[in-house]
Scaffold this active site. Structure first.
Site, PDB file in Angstrom:
ATOM      1  CB  CYS A  17      -2.946  72.453  -2.083  1.00  0.00           C
ATOM      2  SG  CYS A  17      -1.816  72.162  -3.451  1.00  0.00           S
ATOM      3  CB  CYS A  20      -3.496  72.567  -7.277  1.00  0.00           C
ATOM      4  SG  CYS A  20      -2.915  71.199  -6.310  1.00  0.00           S
ATOM      5  CG  ASP A 442     -17.576  72.826  29.781  1.00  0.00           C
ATOM      6  OD1 ASP A 442     -17.310  73.125  30.942  1.00  0.00           O
ATOM      7  OD2 ASP A 442     -16.782  72.922  28.827  1.00  0.00           O
ATOM      8  CG  ASP A 642     -17.447  76.687  24.737  1.00  0.00           C
ATOM      9  OD1 ASP A 642     -16.786  75.644  24.838  1.00  0.00           O
ATOM     10  OD2 ASP A 642     -17.061  77.776  25.175  1.00  0.00           O
ATOM     11  CG  ASP A 646     -16.181  71.252  25.086  1.00  0.00           C
ATOM     12  OD1 ASP A 646     -15.960  71.400  23.875  1.00  0.00           O
ATOM     13  OD2 ASP A 646     -16.946  71.973  25.741  1.00  0.00           O
TER      14      ASP A 646
END
Lengths: 757, 125
Positions: A17, A20, A442, A642, A646
């Protein structure tokens, strides 16, 4: 004077992280002699300036270890790029060596062949001393066996120790047997004669087999380097240096590895963008074809993202670095393609099972062939016949063709896909895309752009349209609402001059108000006007009704308490959608649309697109359910979205295609990611998958048929009926050609190009 | 059937039996991973006509680091594949190549050379 400092770059291990990185930096800063430390969490590197008299690389390393992290010890020159360069160097060297070995084998085989055929001319034979000729042939064959063919024997032996067997085992046993028999016939011909046998030698067979197999290997190696050419090209796109603007305004060229987050980088016309970032200053058109397959340059202005490896065309700009190293778009694409190339297709399962037991099985068949010929052939010819057929079986069998059939096609096609902005997650995704019979789109963000645009600008009565637009735009420029942005884009496209607006006020959920040129302006929905006591004329009401019927959002404009116009806003259809849908239908796929719109709007868009089946009023949470519904009808469904809300539907579908680069979540859920935001990519993905799987099927069919026909023929199955025996030399030729033909067939995929509108 | 035929038949069948036993049924070399202080399970593997060891036992859920040292130039072993982990690596000759993976499910996962001739397996417990 300040003492001269040295710079050391350390590869830090174990940083998980950003904090660190901070603790590594702190520990290094406290080390005596250290002047400046920059720890880059993303690239896992620490760059340290230190005074050599007070610190050494070893004390720096200790400081890192003390902080609880490790320093990766790398031999000089083992960065990923240098490693791949090392591999390339070794491969080039191996290729040179192979060609040399092949050359020696060919030259000697060409001499050995005619010498072995002297017996065809009895007149000549009388003058030649047979035993001496055999020794000459032996001397000529030795280099072929122990120089050109040495690798077959060492590899076979190494495998044998591992209780494994490969193609080299077959060649080593085959040529070894022919050679040992010939050696015996050369050294102790009397032993053969005493048993009524001609002491025949097979040096020509041995040498020719090795020469032909090496020819196959040369061709194979050359073709194999081409399978990963697209991938290499992709990796080579990475810029080597970046022109960083230092805080004092100075521009410095630095190696790409040293670029840090939040650095400002200058890009001039014709230059490559060094890494990913956001434009801070300037504007330009950028060619992103290498990443997205989009052939037209993309306009970029302040605040727009730019990506490493793309090409700046017209203007110059500065951008702030947001991603470096492995996090950049290019690195992600390379990683995805690499992963896909390492995956295995389900179609390959049978071939895998067969190749696992292939070589030992062939050896057993060869032994049985030898035994049967020895037992059944006429006494005087039984040993040579048994030997020749034993060798032919070993040599004709080609596990390589089986092993190459699928991976080479996958390698070529995943690379080819990336070239066209189609990123295939793994071989299984490719196979699923091939099986698809229904494509579920979609609507928002795939067929349409997924962002509102002004479709109608309706000034009331005698209002001047251009003037009204200026006033409206002045207000909307202050707003951050997506509808306002659509209006501003529209005004900019019409080149409306900019006016100042004062006293801007957003009315939540209703619209906005401001003062322009001394007049109070209101823009918003019907409720805003009603609440402000503005009435609509009958004419405007009728026009608004009409727009609403077309499923458009209507913005009402009032100036100085009078309703003066309407703006119709709607999500617009991409120009390429209708053509792409037609192509999908031409490929024999049923295209189904799903949308949250009401049935009328859905019907209208579907009609416009030539789609006969659609689902309207689908809630975001119901998308995955619609996929299931289609699957329940026995369909294999490709879902195109997209990526916004979804992901569950993409995951539920047999194959999910995420569009427009996609969000990370969608890329996780999708089998295929389309870098370009248009439906053309869906067509490309499906066509590519069909061609690839077709190629794989051809390859597997060929490899199986070749072996199942070749091995029995080589064993002499046709001899009792037609008197046909396969010469081991012909077997070697067939074997060399078989793996090359599979490779060549896969390489045909390099010619893939998507259908253009 | 003369003596030679009998000898060839008996020896041939015995040899065929040996091939089947040797390649398919004999015991293999197994190695368990050694966990380093950082919790990474490390295994060194030599590649020369095969993988030694060729059965590698590791624990589930802990990162695994496999060091492949390719001790030959033979092209058969130039690639290593872990199909279940989507890993394909080139192994340079006479160099060590690291393969890192995280086994999340127990089971037996095969790894092979580029053409599936050389085989080994990763047993996750």
């Amino acid at each position: 004077m300040e003492p001269a400092t040295k710079t050391e770059t350390l590869d830090i291990e174990g940083m998980t992280c950003a904090s660190c990185a901070a603790s590594v930096e702190k520990s290094l800063t406290r080390t005596p002699g250290v002047q400046r430390v920059v720890v880059n969490f993303a690239t896992e590197k620490a760059t340290v300036d230190y005074v050599p008299a007070q610190a050494t690389p070893a004390t720096l390393k200790d400081a890192v270890v003390k902080a609880g992290y490790g320093v990766l010890e790398r031999a000089p020159g083992t960065s990923a790029a240098e490693r791949s360069a090392e591999i390339d160097r070794q491969k080039a060297l191996a290729y040179q060596k192979l060609k040399r070995r092949f050359g020696v084998a060919v030259v000697l085989a060409v001499i050995i062949m005619p010498l072995s055929m002297l017996m065809l001319w009895p007149a000549l034979m009388e003058r030649v001393n047979m035993p001496i000729l055999n020794y000459v042939l032996l001397a000529l064959t030795l280099p072929v066996l122990f120089y050109s063919g040495r690798e077959f024997f060492s590899s076979a032996w190494n495998s044998f120790k591992h209780r494994a067997a490969n193609m080299d085992t077959l060649i080593a046993v085959g040529t070894g047997a022919a050679f040992l028999y010939s050696l015996a016939a050369t050294v102790v011909p009397d032993w053969f004669m005493r048993r009524g046998l001609m002491p025949e030698v097979y040096y020509d067979t041995t040498a020719t087999i090795i020469a032909l197999i090496l020819l196959g290997k040369v061709l194979e190696l050359r073709a194999k380097t081409q399978t990963s050419a697209a991938m290499k090209a992709l990796m080579g796109l990475q810029a080597k240096t970046a022109r960083v603007v230092r805080p004092d305004g100075q521009e410095v060229d630095v190696p790409i590895e040293q670029v840090q987050l939040d650095d400002i980088i200058v890009v001039r016309p014709g230059e490559k963008v060094a890494t990913d970032g956001v434009i801070a200053e300037g504007h330009s058109a950028v060619d992103e074809a290498m990443l997205t397959g989009e052939s037209l340059p993309v306009e970029k202005k302040e605040g727009d993202p730019v990506f490493g490896a793309t090409l700046n065309k017209t203007g110059s700009f500065r951008f702030r670095v947001t991603k470096v190293g492995a996090d950049t778009m290019l690195s992600q694409i390379v990683k995805l393609v690499e992963d896909a190339q390492g995956s295995r297709a389900p179609i390959q399962r049978l071939a895998d099972k067969v190749s696992a037991i292939f070589v030992p099985t062939v050896i057993v068949i060869a032994i049985l062939t030898f035994v049967l010929w020895f037992d059944l052939a006429p006494l005087e010819a039984r040993l040579p016949l048994a030997l020749v057929n034993f060798v032919a079986v070993l040599i004709i069998a080609c596990p390589c063709a089986l092993g190459l059939a699928t991976p080479t096609a996958i390698m070529v096609s995943t690379g080819k896909g990336a070239e066209h902005g189609v990123l295939i997650r793994n071989a299984e995704a490719l196979e699923k895309a091939y099986q698809v019979d229904t494509v579920l789109l979609d609507k928002t963000g795939t067929i349409t752009r997924g962002e509102p645009a002004v479709t109608d600008f309706v000034p009331a009565g005698r209002q001047d349209a251009a003037q009204l637009l200026q006033i409206v735009a002045a207000v909307e420029r202050q707003s951050e609402h997506p509808l306002a942005e659509a209006v501003v884009r529209y005004a900019d496209a019409q080149n409306a001059p900019q006016l100042p607006a004062t006293g801007f006020r957003a009315v939540e959920g209703k619209g906005a108000a401001a003062t322009v040129a001394g007049q109070a302006v209101l823009i918003g929905n019907r409720r805003l006007l009603t609440e402000e006591g503005v009435s609509l004329s009958a004419e405007l009401t009728a026009q608004a009704e009409q727009l609403l019927n077309q499923a458009k959002t209507v913005l009402y404009v009032a100036v100085a308490g009078q309703a003066v116009g309407l703006i119709g806003v709607a999500d617009t259809v991409r120009e390429t959608s209708a053509a792409a849908i037609k192509q999908l239908q031409a490929l024999g796929l049923e295209v189904v649309m799903m949308t949250g719109d009401n049935p009328q709007t859905a019907a209208q868009v579907a009609g416009q697109m030539g789609i006969t089946r659609y689902f309207a009023e689908v809630l975001p949470s119901g998308k995955a359910g619609k996929v299931k519904e289609l699957q329940a009808e026995g369909r294999t469904v490709a879902m195109v979205g997209d990526g916004i809300n979804d992901a569950p539907a993409l995951a539920q579908a047999d194959i999910g295609l995420a569009m427009g680069g996609g969000t990370d979540v969608a890329m996780e859920a999708a089998g295929i990611t389309l870098m370009r935001s248009d439906l053309q990519g869906v067509v490309t993905a499906i066509e590519l998958s069909r061609q690839t799987i077709r190629t794989i099927k051809q390859n597997l069919f060929f490899a199986f048929i070749y072996n199942t026909l070749g091995i029995p023929i080589a064993a002499g199955l046709l001899y009792p009926f037609f008197g046909i025996l396969l010469s081991p030399m012909l077997a070697a030729g067939a074997m060399a050609l078989s793996s090359v033909s599979v490779l060549t067939n896969s390489l045909r995929l390099r010619g893939f190009s998507p259908v253009k509108n | 059937m003369d003596t030679a035929e009998i000898i060839v038949t008996v020896v041939g069948l015995a040899l065929a039996g040996f091939v089947v036993w040797y390649f398919f049924f004999s015991a293999r070399q197994t190695a368990s991973a050694v966990s380093s202080s950082s919790g990474v399970q490390e295994v060194d593997i030599t590649v020369k006509g095969g993988y030694s060891p060729d059965v590698i036992e590791v624990e589930r859920g802990k990162p695994v680091q496999l060091s492949f040292y390719r001790d030959e130039e033979n092209s058969c072993s130039e690639e290593i594949l872990f199909p279940d982990f989507s890993i394909r690596r080139d192994l340079p000759a006479f160099k060590t190549t690291l393969v890192e993976l995280l086994p999340e499910q127990a089971g037996r996962f095969e790894f092979t050379c580029g053409m599936g001739m050389l085989r080994g397996s990763l047993v996750v417990k």
